[in-house]
Write an enzyme that holds these catalytic residues in place. Structure first.
Site, PDB file in Angstrom:
ATOM      1  N   LYS A  58      56.228 109.351  -1.181  1.00 35.24           N
ATOM      2  CA  LYS A  58      56.246 109.900  -2.539  1.00 35.24           C
ATOM      3  C   LYS A  58      55.060 110.823  -2.807  1.00 35.24           C
ATOM      4  CE  LYS A  58      56.922 108.009  -7.205  1.00 35.24           C
ATOM      5  NZ  LYS A  58      57.045 106.731  -7.936  1.00 35.24           N
ATOM      6  N   GLU A  62      38.823  83.065   1.546  1.00 32.69           N
ATOM      7  CA  GLU A  62      39.426  83.402   0.264  1.00 32.69           C
ATOM      8  C   GLU A  62      40.214  82.209  -0.255  1.00 32.69           C
ATOM      9  OE1 GLU A  62      41.521  87.107   0.353  1.00 32.69           O
ATOM     10  OE2 GLU A  62      39.797  88.227   1.102  1.00 32.69           O
ATOM     11  N   HIS A  93      46.587  89.201 -10.171  1.00 30.37           N
ATOM     12  CA  HIS A  93      45.261  88.991  -9.586  1.00 30.37           C
ATOM     13  C   HIS A  93      44.325  88.531 -10.689  1.00 30.37           C
ATOM     14  CE1 HIS A  93      41.586  89.529  -7.330  1.00 30.37           C
ATOM     15  NE2 HIS A  93      42.309  89.750  -6.238  1.00 30.37           N
ATOM     16  N   ARG A 134      45.689  81.896  -6.329  1.00 28.98           N
ATOM     17  CA  ARG A 134      45.565  82.939  -7.339  1.00 28.98           C
ATOM     18  C   ARG A 134      46.308  82.615  -8.632  1.00 28.98           C
ATOM     19  NH1 ARG A 134      45.899  88.552  -3.775  1.00 28.98           N
ATOM     20  NH2 ARG A 134      43.786  88.369  -2.923  1.00 28.98           N
ATOM     21  N   HIS A 152      49.574  92.412  -9.715  1.00 27.62           N
ATOM     22  CA  HIS A 152      49.000  92.758  -8.411  1.00 27.62           C
ATOM     23  C   HIS A 152      50.029  92.831  -7.293  1.00 27.62           C
ATOM     24  CE1 HIS A 152      45.850  93.197  -5.465  1.00 27.62           C
ATOM     25  NE2 HIS A 152      46.181  92.075  -4.836  1.00 27.62           N
ATOM     26  N   ARG A 201      51.753  84.137  -3.348  1.00 30.32           N
ATOM     27  CA  ARG A 201      51.268  84.644  -2.067  1.00 30.32           C
ATOM     28  C   ARG A 201      49.865  84.125  -1.765  1.00 30.32           C
ATOM     29  NH1 ARG A 201      48.048  89.159  -0.560  1.00 30.32           N
ATOM     30  NH2 ARG A 201      47.993  89.851  -2.733  1.00 30.32           N
TER      31      ARG A 201
END
Length: 544
Positions: free
Chosen positions: A31, A110, A247, A290, A349, A384
């Protein structure tokens, strides 16, 4: 040799294209400019088992745990077991992963990971390093004539034709009636302000997410769900549309991302009164999944009259050198990562839902493949796991390329059970007009989505959004000559987002529980009855 169109130039699209280059007539359609994608903005890193103190089984357990019980176990095993080899291939392609004082690849921690296994490049510029390396390789392929590249070319719609289902695919008549039995033969695109038709033997959608649906997002302006919307219009099965990941820590008022790696390095979250609140919410504190952290910040902000929370990185050792891109980005907004409290809010996110695929990227439409964020393999479940997205693009892009090498075939690629669960959406059953114009402005749509499809949802808000979007989004298709090219792009993008908003709302309305990234304030607990099953929910979505 097949003619293969790959739509998108993030890690998933580039991986697929480079695997097929030289063996097929490959055309990459993007794009914007080559490499402009969510991948390029990925600060965090790529997760993978590359050390002897870690195991694939541990990575699988962490991924399934973050997915709140809805991850597809086979897809997760594929991701985690094939991931290490894909990471080694990225390094061989020129991605310089950061190293520790011993010269080994440095590993970060994380949220929801049980062990440090996140690899970074350039501190907090992992996505850019990956895109730069793969884009360089693709431009080399273009120079040798093994790949054709069409930049500044926007997907408008898929072109399909009827076909009979594979006699050996084992689908019941009920399922085949519910699914559009078609094969893709090409695409319509907008290039240099003019409509073009591109023919193909196989089309790979790698168009990323739809973050521009929301008023607050970390996604770039081009993330308008073009591939997903085109697939829905063509009748492709979709799944898990209610699961959109927010997020926890974007810079308040800007959408600039403060990577989870900053919290992994030791930065706590504080409320408006300077109180560290996450340990009261989850034993993992700031490194909870998250969905947990985003919801906690959202509710804490509501309790403090909308004021933001803060990331406090002032005590993180060498924070400016560890996170140079974040430090520069914050400086542009007037903040010093080393000395200031950084005001943060949740922002849209990553889309866990999307076009339903098998483990090789095949969709319910023959010869149509989907990889990366636009696809839904079930690997992410309801939420996720941090840094699994770059890995997903590399792993499933590679698998889709291998499937195309064998031959796109006429099979749907999905089992009867997957189709019955994934295809019974209102959009797939009713269909839509191609590239229908929308009477809803982008700003109004984003405000509606943030209010009713955001971190928390409820029955009243979801129905209000569907009622508001119930007229205009299927208006008669407009002609290309009716608008200037940029106006046309904006109108098509908004129409795509309207279609996706309706699909998210229908799925969210049907899932009367809270699970992972989907939180219903009117159904605050997970439901043991709904656990792991979507068939009844999607059937209800059709009738609601």
């Amino acid at each position: 040799m097949s003619r293969v169109l790959i739509i998108g130039s993030g890690i998933a699209g580039l991986t697929t294209a480079l695997r097929l280059a030289g063996r097929h007539e490959v055309t990459v359609v993007t794009k914007g400019r080559l490499g402009e994608s969510n991948t390029a903005l990925a600060q965090g890193g790529i997760a993978g088992v590359i050390s002897t103190d870690d195991t694939v089984e541990s990575h699988i357990a962490d991924s399934v745990g973050a997915g709140a019980g809805l991850s597809d176990a086979t897809a997760v095993r594929v991701l985690c077991s094939e991931g290490p080899e894909r990471i080694l291939e990225l390094a061989a392609a020129g991605v310089a992963f950061d190293r520790d004082e011993n010269g080994d690849w440095a590993r970060g921690l994380e949220g929801a990971h049980s062990i440090p296994r996140i690899l970074h490049a350039g501190g907090d510029a992992t996505g850019k390093a990956i895109v730069d390396a793969l884009s360089k390789a693709l431009r080399a392929a273009v120079a040798t004539g093994t790949v054709r590249l069409l930049e500044h070319t926007m997907l408008l719609d898929l072109v399909t034709s009827p076909t009979e289902p594979d006699a050996g695919c084992g689908l019941s008549s009920e399922v085949t009636d519910a699914v559009s039995r078609r094969e893709v033969t090409g695409v319509h695109v907008l290039r240099h302000g003019a409509h073009e038709h591109l023919s193909a033997d196989a089309v790979v959608l790698a168009t990323g997410g739809a973050g521009q649906l929301y008023a607050h997002t970390t996604n770039p302006a081009a993330a308008t769900g073009d591939g997903l919307a085109a697939a829905i219009r063509a009748g492709a099965a979709v799944s898990d549309m209610e699961f959109y990941q927010f997020h926890p820590t974007s810079l308040a008022g800007s959408g600039f991302l403060i990577s989870e790696a900053v919290r992994g390095a030791g930065a706590p979250l504080l409320d408006a009164h300077g109180h560290r609140f996450m340990p009261e919410v989850d034993r993992r504190g700031e490194l909870a999944p998250r969905d947990v952290v985003a919801l906690a910040i959202h509710r804490r902000m509501a309790a403090q009259a909308g004021r933001p929370c803060y990331v406090d990185a002032r005590s993180v050792p060498e924070v400016m050198t560890r996170f140079p891109s974040i430090a520069r980005g914050l400086a542009a907004h007037g903040f010093d990562l080393a000395t200031d409290l950084i005001p943060v809010t949740p922002a849209a996110h990553y889309f866990m839902g999307g076009i339903r695929t098998d483990l090789d990227g095949r969709t319910s439409i023959a010869r149509l493949f989907a990889v990366g964020e636009v696809a839904c393999t079930g690997v992410h479940g309801a939420n996720r796991l941090a840094s699994n997205s770059l890995l997903e693009g590399a792993v499933f892009g590679t698998r889709a390329a291998a499937a195309i090498d064998v031959g796109p075939g006429f099979e749907t690629g999905l089992t009867s059970a997957q189709l019955s669960e994934a295809s019974l959406t209102r959009e797939a059953r009713l269909g839509t007009d191609s590239c229908a114009a929308s009477t809803v402005s982008r700003e109004d749509l984003q405000a509606l989505a943030w209010a009713h499809l955001g971190v928390e949802r409820n029955d009243h808000g979801l129905r209000a959004l569907l009622d508001h979007l119930g007229e205009g989004e299927r208006a008669a298709p407009r002609t290309l000559g009716e608008y200037a090219p940029q106006q046309l792009v904006e109108r098509v993008e908004t129409a795509n987002l309207v279609l996706i908003a309706r699909s998210i709302a229908s799925h969210a309305l049907a899932r009367r529980e809270s699970r992972g990234a989907h939180t219903r304030s009117d159904f605050p607990a997970p439901s043991p009855i709904l656990f792991g099953s979507t068939t009844a929910l999607l059937q209800e979505a059709v009738s609601c």
